[in-house]
Design an enzyme around this catalytic site. Structure first.
Site, PDB file in Angstrom:
ATOM      1  N   GLY A   1       2.089   2.079  10.635  1.00 36.60           N
ATOM      2  CA  GLY A   1       2.990   3.218  10.458  1.00 36.60           C
ATOM      3  C   GLY A   1       3.655   3.671  11.746  1.00 36.60           C
TER       4      GLY A   1
ATOM      5  N   GLY B   1       2.790  -1.255   4.254  1.00 36.40           N
ATOM      6  CA  GLY B   1       2.876   0.165   3.909  1.00 36.40           C
ATOM      7  C   GLY B   1       4.316   0.567   3.658  1.00 36.40           C
ATOM      8  N   GLY B   2       4.941   1.164   4.679  1.00 35.45           N
ATOM      9  CA  GLY B   2       6.274   1.745   4.536  1.00 35.45           C
ATOM     10  C   GLY B   2       7.307   0.834   3.881  1.00 35.45           C
TER      11      GLY B   2
ATOM     12  N   SER C   1       3.235  -2.292  10.315  1.00 35.97           N
ATOM     13  CA  SER C   1       4.691  -2.271  10.479  1.00 35.97           C
ATOM     14  C   SER C   1       5.354  -3.604  10.152  1.00 35.97           C
ATOM     15  CB  SER C   1       5.055  -1.790  11.892  1.00 35.97           C
ATOM     16  OG  SER C   1       4.566  -0.467  12.091  1.00 35.97           O
TER      17      SER C   1
ATOM     18  N   ASN D   1       0.873  -1.184   0.000  1.00 36.70           N
ATOM     19  CA  ASN D   1       0.000   0.000   0.000  1.00 36.70           C
ATOM     20  C   ASN D   1       0.906   1.229   0.000  1.00 36.70           C
ATOM     21  OD1 ASN D   1      -1.825   2.028   0.466  1.00 36.70           O
ATOM     22  ND2 ASN D   1      -2.321   1.404   2.566  1.00 36.70           N
ATOM     23  N   TRP D   2       0.966   1.887  -1.158  1.00 32.16           N
ATOM     24  CA  TRP D   2       1.892   3.025  -1.293  1.00 32.16           C
ATOM     25  C   TRP D   2       1.306   4.312  -0.720  1.00 32.16           C
ATOM     26  CZ3 TRP D   2       4.020   2.347  -7.022  1.00 32.16           C
ATOM     27  CH2 TRP D   2       4.672   1.108  -7.105  1.00 32.16           C
ATOM     28  N   LYS D   3       0.064   4.263  -0.291  1.00 29.50           N
ATOM     29  CA  LYS D   3      -0.596   5.443   0.316  1.00 29.50           C
ATOM     30  C   LYS D   3      -0.389   6.674  -0.565  1.00 29.50           C
ATOM     31  CE  LYS D   3       0.051   3.361   4.805  1.00 29.50           C
ATOM     32  NZ  LYS D   3      -0.078   3.505   6.227  1.00 29.50           N
TER      33      LYS D   3
ATOM     34  N   HIS E   1      -9.616   0.792   4.732  1.00 30.46           N
ATOM     35  CA  HIS E   1      -8.332   0.964   5.434  1.00 30.46           C
ATOM     36  C   HIS E   1      -8.554   1.850   6.658  1.00 30.46           C
ATOM     37  CE1 HIS E   1      -4.244   2.244   6.305  1.00 30.46           C
ATOM     38  NE2 HIS E   1      -3.844   1.165   5.639  1.00 30.46           N
TER      39      HIS E   1
ATOM     40  N   GLU F   1      -6.990   4.258   7.835  1.00 29.17           N
ATOM     41  CA  GLU F   1      -6.840   5.708   7.608  1.00 29.17           C
ATOM     42  C   GLU F   1      -8.110   6.286   7.000  1.00 29.17           C
ATOM     43  OE1 GLU F   1      -3.131   5.272   5.526  1.00 29.17           O
ATOM     44  OE2 GLU F   1      -2.174   4.752   7.434  1.00 29.17           O
TER      45      GLU F   1
ATOM     46  N   GLU G   1      -5.521  -5.332  10.468  1.00 28.63           N
ATOM     47  CA  GLU G   1      -4.530  -4.278  10.683  1.00 28.63           C
ATOM     48  C   GLU G   1      -4.841  -3.547  11.988  1.00 28.63           C
ATOM     49  OE1 GLU G   1      -2.501  -3.112   6.784  1.00 28.63           O
ATOM     50  OE2 GLU G   1      -4.201  -1.791   7.031  1.00 28.63           O
TER      51      GLU G   1
HETATM   52  C1  PEP Z   1      -0.790  -0.095   5.782  1.00 24.22           C
HETATM   53  O1  PEP Z   1      -0.645   0.897   5.098  1.00 24.22           O
HETATM   54  O2  PEP Z   1      -1.803  -0.764   5.624  1.00 24.22           O
HETATM   55  C2  PEP Z   1       0.256  -0.445   6.731  1.00 24.22           C
HETATM   56  C3  PEP Z   1       0.134  -1.553   7.403  1.00 24.22           C
HETATM   57  O3  PEP Z   1       1.316   0.423   6.869  1.00 24.22           O
HETATM   58  P1  PEP Z   1       2.731   0.120   7.613  1.00 24.22           P
HETATM   59  O4  PEP Z   1       3.224  -1.191   7.051  1.00 24.22           O
HETATM   60  O5  PEP Z   1       3.613   1.270   7.222  1.00 24.22           O
HETATM   61  O6  PEP Z   1       2.444   0.033   9.059  1.00 24.22           O
END
Ligand code: PEP
Length: 251
Positions: A173, A234-235, A213, A9-11, A95, A97, A167
């Protein structure tokens, strides 16, 4: 046997050039595939360019959101048909967010899930508790409510087509990862909910990703849990090497 599925997920990161470079790097390294399903979910304005960069590889294209209506006067929104038109196979829905920053409800997510399925997209439906909810012992209640609300009205056949991403909000994040045991406990409960609401076949078929994470150094331990079938990343999906190490941890 559930096939592992790792999605990035590049957000709201990247520009056009870096998105294409990242997609090309991943596509080259994944090639024709290796027993793990892989997808990347760039910002919507780069879906087309990233889709072209993925051509010929086994990496699927996913969007980060969509609107439930098929077309019309919905300024700023994108339909399921539009996502299919630019080559998407997946769409992340609900998600945290979007739930917590943009106010999406289970009912909103439910409409999107039904529209995505009707159009032929694979929804990746996110559920997860906040830290307050976990500390108050409400994790299972929250997960059950999000599951039944976001997936209301799906029949068993539709359920088998979706992917769930557990999640925990406190792990996204933040660098704080659920331990493999904490994650496995919720994944086990989610599978039990599916057996209760549907049947054993649904419970054993639906893939449940963990997200929060996930990094190269914790991926293999999380992914070796019996009910964790992949990761929503994500990251660590924004760097070809770290994303590839996570994929290797699932193989
Ligand atoms: C996400 O964006 O769904 C996520 C889990 O981000 P991260 O891996 O950065 O925590």
């Amino acid at each position: 046997m559930r096939r592992p599925f790792i999605a990035g997920n590049w957000k709201m990161t990247q520009d056009r050039a870096s998105a294409v470079a990242l997609a090309s790097g991943i596509a080259q390294r994944v090639g024709a595939g290796n027993g793990v399903d892989v997808a990347v979910c760039p910002p919507s304005c780069y879906l087309d360019a990233v889709g072209q960069a993925l051509t010929g590889s086994a990496v699927g294209l996913g969007a980060q959101n969509m609107y439930h209506e098929p077309k019309g006067a919905f300024t700023g929104e994108i339909s399921a048909a539009m996502l299919l038109d630019v080559g998407c196979r997946y769409v992340i829905l609900g998600h945290s967010e979007r739930r917590h920053i943009l106010g999406e409800t289970d009912a909103d997510v439910n409409k999107k899930v039904l529209a995505a399925l009707a159009a032929g997209l694979v929804p990746i439906v996110c559920v997860g508790e906040t830290l307050d909810e976990r500390e108050a012992g409400k994790t299972l209640d929250v997960i059950r409510t999000q599951f039944t609300g976001s997936l209301a009205g799906l029949d068993a056949g539709q359920m088998k087509q979706i992917v769930i991403a557990y999640e925990p909000v406190w792990a996204i994040g933040t660098g704080k990862t659920a331990t493999p045991e904490q994650a496995e406990e919720v994944h086990f409960d989610l599978r039990k909910i599916m057996v209760d609401c549907y049947d054993e076949a649904v419970g054993q078929t639906v893939r449940i990703q963990y997200g929060g994470s996930v990094k190269p150094d914790n991926a293999a331990a999380l992914l070796s849990q019996p009910n964790i079938d992949g990761a929503l990343v994500g990251g660590a999906s924004l760097d070809v090497d770290s994303f590839m190490e996570i994929i290797a941890g699932a193989a």
